[in-house]
Write a protein that holds these residues in place. Structure first.
Motif, PDB file in Angstrom:
ATOM      1  N   LYS A 137      -3.326  -7.132  -8.486  1.00 22.31           N
ATOM      2  CA  LYS A 137      -4.201  -6.796  -8.964  1.00 22.31           C
ATOM      3  C   LYS A 137      -5.351  -6.097  -8.839  1.00 22.31           C
ATOM      4  O   LYS A 137      -6.014  -5.141  -8.796  1.00 22.31           O
ATOM      5  CB  LYS A 137      -4.628  -8.081 -10.319  1.00 22.31           C
ATOM      6  CG  LYS A 137      -3.888  -8.327 -11.644  1.00 22.31           C
ATOM      7  CD  LYS A 137      -4.439  -9.957 -12.249  1.00 22.31           C
ATOM      8  CE  LYS A 137      -3.633  -9.733 -13.655  1.00 22.31           C
ATOM      9  NZ  LYS A 137      -3.809 -10.622 -14.212  1.00 22.31           N
ATOM     10  N   LYS A 138      -5.416  -7.441  -7.118  1.00 22.29           N
ATOM     11  CA  LYS A 138      -6.891  -6.786  -6.535  1.00 22.29           C
ATOM     12  C   LYS A 138      -6.313  -5.181  -5.884  1.00 22.29           C
ATOM     13  O   LYS A 138      -7.414  -4.537  -5.687  1.00 22.29           O
ATOM     14  CB  LYS A 138      -6.972  -8.020  -5.734  1.00 22.29           C
ATOM     15  CG  LYS A 138      -8.152  -8.966  -5.855  1.00 22.29           C
ATOM     16  CD  LYS A 138      -7.955  -9.287  -5.038  1.00 22.29           C
ATOM     17  CE  LYS A 138      -9.345 -11.020  -5.009  1.00 22.29           C
ATOM     18  NZ  LYS A 138      -9.085 -12.242  -4.429  1.00 22.29           N
ATOM     19  N   LEU A 139      -5.225  -4.947  -5.004  1.00 25.63           N
ATOM     20  CA  LEU A 139      -4.054  -4.000  -4.823  1.00 25.63           C
ATOM     21  C   LEU A 139      -4.037  -3.066  -6.299  1.00 25.63           C
ATOM     22  O   LEU A 139      -3.444  -1.662  -5.660  1.00 25.63           O
ATOM     23  CB  LEU A 139      -3.121  -4.024  -4.184  1.00 25.63           C
ATOM     24  CG  LEU A 139      -3.082  -5.262  -3.396  1.00 25.63           C
ATOM     25  CD1 LEU A 139      -1.540  -5.231  -2.773  1.00 25.63           C
ATOM     26  CD2 LEU A 139      -3.381  -4.496  -1.665  1.00 25.63           C
ATOM     27  N   GLY A 140      -4.695  -2.988  -7.412  1.00 26.03           N
ATOM     28  CA  GLY A 140      -4.524  -2.082  -7.955  1.00 26.03           C
ATOM     29  C   GLY A 140      -3.327  -2.326  -9.675  1.00 26.03           C
ATOM     30  O   GLY A 140      -3.422  -1.070  -9.981  1.00 26.03           O
ATOM     31  N   GLU A 147      -2.791 -12.605  -8.503  1.00 24.24           N
ATOM     32  CA  GLU A 147      -4.597 -12.526  -8.509  1.00 24.24           C
ATOM     33  C   GLU A 147      -4.586 -11.177  -7.437  1.00 24.24           C
ATOM     34  O   GLU A 147      -5.271  -9.873  -7.627  1.00 24.24           O
ATOM     35  CB  GLU A 147      -4.913 -13.473  -8.013  1.00 24.24           C
ATOM     36  CG  GLU A 147      -5.340 -14.280  -9.252  1.00 24.24           C
ATOM     37  CD  GLU A 147      -5.648 -13.315 -10.386  1.00 24.24           C
ATOM     38  OE1 GLU A 147      -7.212 -12.706 -10.222  1.00 24.24           O
ATOM     39  OE2 GLU A 147      -5.992 -13.001 -11.419  1.00 24.24           O
ATOM     40  N   LYS A 148      -3.245 -11.168  -6.340  1.00 25.24           N
ATOM     41  CA  LYS A 148      -3.009 -10.318  -4.673  1.00 25.24           C
ATOM     42  C   LYS A 148      -2.829  -8.994  -5.141  1.00 25.24           C
ATOM     43  O   LYS A 148      -3.039  -7.730  -5.136  1.00 25.24           O
ATOM     44  CB  LYS A 148      -2.506 -10.780  -3.996  1.00 25.24           C
ATOM     45  CG  LYS A 148      -2.483  -9.974  -2.864  1.00 25.24           C
ATOM     46  CD  LYS A 148      -1.120 -10.320  -1.685  1.00 25.24           C
ATOM     47  CE  LYS A 148      -1.017  -9.656  -0.546  1.00 25.24           C
ATOM     48  NZ  LYS A 148       0.682  -9.658   0.404  1.00 25.24           N
ATOM     49  N   SER A 208       1.154  -1.014   0.073  1.00 30.87           N
ATOM     50  CA  SER A 208      -0.456  -0.111  -0.353  1.00 30.87           C
ATOM     51  C   SER A 208       1.091   1.215  -0.289  1.00 30.87           C
ATOM     52  O   SER A 208       0.921   2.350  -0.769  1.00 30.87           O
ATOM     53  CB  SER A 208      -1.496   0.166   1.227  1.00 30.87           C
ATOM     54  OG  SER A 208      -2.001  -0.988   0.448  1.00 30.87           O
TER      55      SER A 208
END
Length: 444
Positions: free
Chosen positions: A432-435, A429-430, A408
Motif C-alpha cells: 500500500k505504501k508503494l501505491g 502495508e508495504k 517499482s
C-alpha cells in the motif's frame, strides 16, 4: 537367511518411477527403468530429463555413468534381469472419483508373462485399498495359464514425494512404509532401503491393506489442513482478523504443527485432488462415512472459484476486455506440473470471463502450450512483460523470483495498480505504501 542380488526394475518413468529408479540406484541398487514410450527412453539415454525436478539430473547422470542405472523399452529384458519389480504407472481418476487401475493391472499382467523364477512385485503407484490382492490374483492367473511356478510376493510401498523436493524426500524420508505378506519379501525390502535404516529413518512394516490406507490417509489429512486454514482465511477477511497470525499461533501448538497452514487458492497437483476423491469413493464403496474428506473436496473447489470472485468484484463483476497479468501456472513452485493447478484453473476461468490474460511461469509454459494449445492466453518472456499495461496482477504460484520482484518496475508498467496476491507473498502495508491496491487471502 534369504539372498538378494540388488537387481531392480521400475515399470514406468513418469514422476514417481523416474525419481524412484534414480534414487534406488543412488542407494547402490542395479536399476533398469522401463517405459513403453520409445521417445522418452531415447531422451533418457541421452540424459534428457523429461520432468522439471531439482537435483534429479545429477543423480541420473552419476548413476548412468557408474552403470547402476539404465533405460529400456524391452519388458522381457527388464523382468528377467530383476528380482524386484516396482510398478510406478499412473492411476488417473475416473469420472466417479475412483482410481483407474487399468494401467497397474495391465503392467502386472505383462510382467507376469516374463517372470522367470521368484519375483517381488512392489506397488509404488498410489492405489486404493485392496489393490494388492487384485495384483496378486492377476499374477497368479497369468502364471497358472503359463504353467509356471507361482512363487512370488506382492508388496505395497507407497511414495510420499513432494514435487520440487522429491529427491530429498526419497533419500531422507520421514518414514518408509512397507506392506508385506512374507518374511522373505520383508527382508529384501529392508535390504533395498538399508541406507535409510542406517540413518535411523523409521520403518513401518505392516500388511498390504494398511500400507495402501496409510498413503490415502496421509494425503487426506494434509488436504484437511489446507482446506481448514482456507476456511479460516475466509472468515478472517469478514471479521478483520489476519489469518497469518492465526496460523502462526496455531502452528506453535505441538499437537497441530505449522506445516500446510498456508492460505491460498486451494490445493492442486497429482496427489491431493486425486487421492481425496479416491478415498471418498472407497469409503462409499465399503459403506463407510467420510464426511470430512467429502467436505474438504467441496471446500477446495469453492476456494478456487472464490479467487475468481475476488478479481471480478474489483471490476464490477465484468472482466470482458480487462488486461490481467497471471504470474504462475504450475500448481506449486519448483515443478512444471499443471495437474489440478489452481493457477491454471484461474487462467482458464479468466479467459472464460473475457479477460485478456498475459502469463509468465519460470518452468510450466512449455507444458501448458503442449497440453492446452486451445487456451487463449499470451505467454510472456518474464514477469515484467506480463505486467505491461495490466489492469490487475494475480500472483498465483509462489516461485522464488516472484518473491523478490522489482515492484517499482512492476508499478511503472501497469495501467491500474491492482495486485491480487493469492499466495500472500507480500506484506499488505508495504504494498500500500508503494501505491498498490493490494489484496491477499485472509488478511485485512
Amino acid at each position: 537367511m534369504f539372498e538378494f542380488n540388488n537387481s531392480i526394475s521400475v515399470i514406468g518413468t513418469g514422476y514417481v518411477g523416474l525419481v524412484s529408479g534414480a534414487c534406488l540406484s543412488e542407494f547402490g541398487m542395479n536399476v533398469i527403468c522401463l517405459d513403453k514410450d520409445e521417445e522418452k527412453i531415447k531422451r533418457l539415454k541421452k540424459l534428457e530429463i523429461p520432468i522439471y525436478e531439482p537435483g534429479l539430473y545429477d543423480i541420473v547422470k552419476k548413476n548412468v555413468n557408474m552403470e547402476r542405472l539404465s533405460f529400456t523399452n524391452d519388458l522381457k529384458y527388464a523382468v528377467e534381469n530383476s528380482e524386484v519389480i516396482f510398478i510406478a504407472v499412473g492411476t488417473p481418476p475416473l469420472e466417479d472419483g475412483s482410481a483407474d487401475l487399468g494401467y497397474v493391472l495391465k503392467a502386472v499382467e505383462e510382467v507376469a508373462e516374463y517372470m522367470n523364477g521368484y519375483k517381488i512385485i512392489v506397488n509404488k503407484s498410489t492405489v486404493p485399498v485392496g489393490t494388492g490382492k487384485k495384483v496378486k490374483a492377476k499374477v497368479k492367473e497369468v502364471l497358472d495359464r503359463r504353467g509356471a511356478d507361482d512363487i512370488f510376493d506382492i508388496v505395497s510401498n507407497p511414495e510420499f514425494l513432494r514435487e520440487g523436493a522429491a529427491v530429498k524426500d526419497f533419500t531422507h524420508p520421514d518414514r518408509v512404509v512397507i506392506g508385506v505378506e512374507s518374511k522373505r519379501a520383508e527382508y529384501i525390502m529392508k535390504q533395498i532401503y538399508n541406507v535409510l535404516y542406517l540413518i535411523s529413518v523409521p520403518f513401518v512394516i505392516t500388511n498390504l491393506e494398511t500400507a495402501e490406507m496409510i498413503k490415502y490417509a496421509s494425503n487426506a489429512f494434509l488436504a484437511v489442513k489446507i482446506s481448514f486454514i482456507n476456511e479460516m482465511a475466509n472468515i478472517c477477511e469478514k471479521i478483520g482478523a489476519d489469518v497469518h497470525h492465526v496460523a502462526k499461533a496455531m502452528g506453535h501448538d505441538g499437537r497441530i504443527g505449522s506445516k500446510f497452514l498456508h492460505p491460498g487458492p486451494g490445493y492442486g497437483g497429482s496427489c491431493f485432488p486425486k487421492d481425496t476423491r479416491a478415498l471418498a469413493y472407497t469409503a462409499r464403496e465399503f459403506g463407510a462415512k467420510s464426511s470430512i474428506v467429502e467436505t474438504v473436496i467441496k471446500v477446495n473447489e469453492n476456494q478456487k472459484e472464490r479467487m475468481i470472485r475476488k478479481i471480478k468484484c474489483k471490476f464490477s463483476g465484468n472482466l470482458k476486455g480487462v488486461n490481467i497479468a497471471l504470474l504462475g501456472l504450475s500448481f506449486k513452485p519448483e515443478t512444471d506440473d499443471l495437474r489440478e493447478s489452481p493457477a491454471l484453473y484461474i487462467g482458464n476461468r479468466l479467459v472464460e470471463e473475457g479477460a485478456e490474460v498475459n502469463v509468465y511461469d519460470p518452468a510450466a509454459m512449455t507444458n501448458c502450450q503442449k497440453l492446452y494449445p486451445e487456451l487463449k492466453i499470451n505467454y510472456c518472456r518474464d514477469e515484467y512483460e506480463a505486467c505491461t499495461n495490466a489492469e490487475a496482477v494475480i500472483l498465483a504460484t509462489e516461485w522464488n523470483q516472484f518473491r523478490s520482484m522489482n515492484l517499482s518496475r512492476i508499478k511503472d508498467k501497469m495501467k491500474r495498480l491492482l495486485f491480487l496476491d493469492i499466495r500472500n507473498v507480500y506484506e499488505p502495508e508495504k504494498m500500500k505504501k508503494l501505491g498498490f491496491e493490494y489484496e491477499g487471502v485472509g488478511r485485512k
